[in-house]
Design an enzyme around this catalytic site. Structure first.
Site, PDB file in Angstrom:
ATOM      1  N   ASP A  59     -11.046  -3.996  61.992  1.00  0.00           N
ATOM      2  CA  ASP A  59     -10.055  -2.946  61.813  1.00  0.00           C
ATOM      3  C   ASP A  59      -9.717  -2.416  63.210  1.00  0.00           C
ATOM      4  OD1 ASP A  59      -8.289  -1.143  60.781  1.00  0.00           O
ATOM      5  OD2 ASP A  59      -9.612  -0.418  59.206  1.00  0.00           O
TER       6      ASP A  59
HETATM    7  C1  NOJ Z   1      -6.364   0.932  60.110  1.00  0.00           C
HETATM    8  C2  NOJ Z   1      -6.540   0.742  58.626  1.00  0.00           C
HETATM    9  O1  NOJ Z   1      -7.852   1.095  58.259  1.00  0.00           O
HETATM   10  C3  NOJ Z   1      -6.248  -0.671  58.143  1.00  0.00           C
HETATM   11  O2  NOJ Z   1      -6.261  -0.673  56.752  1.00  0.00           O
HETATM   12  C4  NOJ Z   1      -4.941  -1.144  58.671  1.00  0.00           C
HETATM   13  O3  NOJ Z   1      -4.665  -2.433  58.198  1.00  0.00           O
HETATM   14  C5  NOJ Z   1      -4.996  -1.113  60.188  1.00  0.00           C
HETATM   15  N1  NOJ Z   1      -5.221   0.251  60.637  1.00  0.00           N
HETATM   16  C6  NOJ Z   1      -3.715  -1.614  60.811  1.00  0.00           C
HETATM   17  O4  NOJ Z   1      -2.685  -0.728  60.637  1.00  0.00           O
END
Ligand code: NOJ
Length: 736
Positions: free
Chosen positions: A280
């Protein structure tokens, strides 16, 4: 367990040939995902990185929570420029893979996943996600960071909207439907231009963020992890999901992204995952804050050794992996393995043969129709006193409430690309119906709803419709709330509407199952319309005016008050007889031998699986084809067949979701009071009846111990078949 459809290793010949030719820098480049360039200097830097083979992917977003905002749009030309450099100017010409958060819609927005799960209709979900894939790929996106399949039991958590709710079985069915919708269901479909590479996230346990506070620590037993958290990921992997995103959280003190056990052993080993794992956003470097790494180099080492293949933004891998190898701290085999995983998917999705994309105009009308259809199946009719709904189309309506003229919130969180201009408000949708049918509408404008002026409007003739709920900015990432009761001023409004003596319909727009106890007495009918996307208002009106017979069933428990949390239907049998989920509504005082609460009954406001219809159904006592079966036979693939006859006993055609639950009476572990193990949604004409059969096999009749051993034990199992989890309609089988 089920057949694993992952077969990405079929590309390993090409993958290994390419790997042979790569320098260490180029290998590390494949593991590096950049965000969109934020300024000209960064743009230049990124172009050079592509030229030098130092970038493997780009996330088309500028911030980590971009899906909650409208801050960016997709520009096909923008990333084709980078792709040209990567393919035509880099030494090996390895294409980039472009990812974006296309969560529950692209331009056409479908219901938030929590709502879609309430449709209990995986085929329809698959169709919708196919439509999403078509729209996103038509603008050149290769890869989405969806489906989010985090099971959660905490409606305070803002991200409850993104997942399928509290049940592992529903979660698994939703996960495979979404993956098949995005990627197609055949092995080679991923290479089609309109297939979107899926990403099951957030692996693992993120939905258990303590206290519902986003990004918080999680404490999850192995038993819960195996039986509740993993099944949706297992199903996504079995459906061929090509990528997985590791989560921000730790489990029991170990960050998932720093855990060879969770990623290498469990995901790749036990679940048989052959694709790649992306971190993430910035979650590799967050290990410093978590206090498990001293510096970025240690973060990179922990991440790569654990099996996180690609580093999303913030260049922790790009800046540190090479020196780790040169200093002898990291065996290059870890990097090779990660590169293999990434390249496999780049081959599988056809990027080497077809790296460029142009913007393709597509007809979105069928998608809007589909969005209306699934929204109609996702909404929940929670109350309908004296069959107030459906209303006649020539009714006089008085509309009030903070969401009567709202567009944006209807889309829900994580729908940044969704077109707001094509969203109809509740006021517009009601007008369309009543204007065409001789009815009328008076709207109490938002600037006066909370002062006494609204009382004047409630003196008009007609039925009051209140558009209530919560906006989309109090759910989604980093948007948790401490109290989930519907706001006090909305309760006051409903009270005033009710005091007028008119009938009051509450249409609740929400991202989470709000606690409705304070408002429920003032509403004669409650339609829980969720954030159902582009077609929320049309779909709500289809139900309000009877064109659609509601059929949604809740995939999450509605608590009476925040203090109830966590309350979920598949709780383990407690030590003493308690007045809890399956307790008695009017018993609130505990007596010796009882637990529960002193101040409120602990039964849910609306249980899991609940949702009313405009017709009624009768489900016969369940019958089984055999009262007993040996565990060996189950293992060989034989099933118990459970049959019921379902009859539409009302006067309208309607859809019913027949739900099959089990309870393992004596087991070596305490088992849940009820566990959903099958469902079927069927449509019946008034008076019609149908027999339906649901199989119970090896996969349904066992459970995992905390170490992941699958146990199917001999003994009696109760089988319940009904229209929600409270059903007492049961029979029994014996496993020999
Ligand atoms: C953080 C989020 O937790 C995740 O779900 C997302 O895909 C990413 N950012 C990218 O935006």
């Amino acid at each position: 367990m089920s057949i694993n459809k992952q077969n990405f290793k079929r590309f390993d010949k090409q993958v290994n040939e390419l790997l042979e030719k790569m320098t260490l820098k180029e290998k590390i480049g494949q593991l590096n995902q950049s965000s969109k360039a934020k300024n000209p200097e960064q743009q230049k830097k990124y172009e050079d990185m592509c030229r030098n083979g130092e970038m493997g992917s780009m996330i088309l977003a500028a911030t980590s929570t971009a899906g909650n905002t409208d801050e960016y749009k997709v520009y096909t030309e923008y990333y084709n420029e980078f792709q040209k450099i990567a393919v035509n100017e880099s030494r090996l010409g390895i294409p980039l893979i472009f990812g974006r958060d296309v969560i529950h819609g692209h331009r056409t927005v479908f219901p938030i996943p929590l709502a879609s799960a309430c449709a209990f209709n995986p085929e329809l979900v698959e169709k919708c996600y196919r439509a999403v894939a078509k729209e996103a790929t038509a603008e050149g996106i290769h890869w989405t960071f969806s489906p989010m399949v985090d099971l959660t039991r905490d409606p305070r958590w803002g991200r409850i909207i993104e997942g399928p709710g509290e049940d592992p079985y529903v979660g698994a069915r939703f996960a495979e439907a979404a993956v098949k919708g995005f990627q197609g269901s055949d092995e080679d479909d991923l290479a089609n231009r309109d297939s979107l590479v899926a990403c099951a996230k957030h692996y693992l346990g993120y939905g258990f963020s303590e206290g519902g506070r986003d990004y918080n620590t999680t404490d999850i037993s192995g038993y819960t992890l195996q039986n509740c958290v993993l099944p949706a990921f297992r199903a996504a992997v079995n459906a061929g999901c090509a990528t997985v995103m590791s989560s921000f959280n730790d489990i029991n003190g170990v960050p998932v992204a720093a855990s060879p056990y969770y990623i290498n052993e469990l995901l790749h080993g036990e679940l048989g995952f052959e694709g790649f794992v992306v971190s993430d956003w910035g979650s590799i470097r967050q290990m410093i804050r978590e206090g498990v790494a001293r510096d970025l180099k240690e973060c990179a080492e922990l991440g790569i050794k654990s099996g996180v293949d690609m580093d999303m933004d913030l260049s922790c891998y790009a800046d540190n992996l090479e020196s780790l190898v040169n200093e002898g701290k990291l065996d290059v085999k870890y990097i090779d393995e990660a590169v293999r995983n990434v390249l496999r998917i780049k081959f599988a999705c056809g990027l080497f043969d077809d790296p460029f994309r142009e913007f393709v105009e597509i007809d979105k009308k069928p998608h809007i129709e589909l969005a209306r259809e699934i929204a109609g199946e996702s909404m929940l009719l929670l109350k309908n006193s004296n069959n107030l709904l459906p209303l006649n189309k020539d009714e006089k309506i008085i509309l009030a409430g903070p969401f009567s003229q709202e567009r944006h919130s209807l889309k829900g969180s994580w729908s940044g690309d969704g077109e707001v201009s094509i969203i109809t408000t509740m006021e517009e949708a009601i007008t369309e119906v009543v204007d065409a049918n001789g009815g009328s509408l008076v709207t109490v404008k938002n600037d006066i709803i909370y002062n006494k002026a609204s009382l004047e409007f409630f003196k008009n003739d007609g039925v009051i419709v209140l558009a209530l709920g919560e906006g989309s900015l109090v759910s989604g990432e980093a948007n948790s709330i401490a109290e989930i009761e519907i706001s006090e001023n909305q309760v006051q409004l409903a009270k005033e509407a009710h005091a007028s003596g008119k009938k009051v319909v509450g249409v609740i727009i929400g991202g989470r199952p709000l606690a409705l106890q304070p408002i429920e007495p003032y509403l004669d009918a409650i339609l829980y319309a969720w954030h159902c996307g582009t077609e929320t208002a049309h779909a709500a009106c289809d139900i309000i005016f009877g064109d659609v017979n509601p059929s949604g069933k809740s995939s999450v428990t509605f608590v009476k008050s925040t203090g109830h949390i966590p309350l979920y239907y598949n709780e383990l049998l407690p030590a003493k007889k308690i007045n809890s989920y399956y307790g008695t509504e009017n018993v609130i005082r505990t007596t010796p031998g009882f637990s529960g609460y002193l101040d409120i009954p602990a039964v849910p406001m609306y249980p899991f699986g609940f949702g009313l219809s405009y017709t009624t159904f009768e489900i016969s006592a369940p019958k089984v084809n055999t009262p007993s079966i040996t565990v060996e036979k189950l293992k060989e693939g034989e099933c118990i067949e459970v049959s019921v006859t379902v009859k539409n006993t009302g006067t309208r055609k309607g859809k019913e979701t027949v739900q099959l639950y089990i309870h393992d009476i004596i087991a070596s572990y305490i088992r849940p009071q009820k566990e959903l193990k099958g469902f079927k949604k069927i449509e019946l004409e008034a008076g019609e009846e149908k027999e339906i059969t649901l199989p119970l096999g090896y996969d349904e009749l066992g459970f995992f111990d905390e170490r992941g051993n699958y146990l199917v034990e001999q003994g009696d199992i109760e089988i319940f078949v009904g229209d929600d989890c409270m059903t007492k309609n049961k029979t029994k089988i014996t496993l020999l």
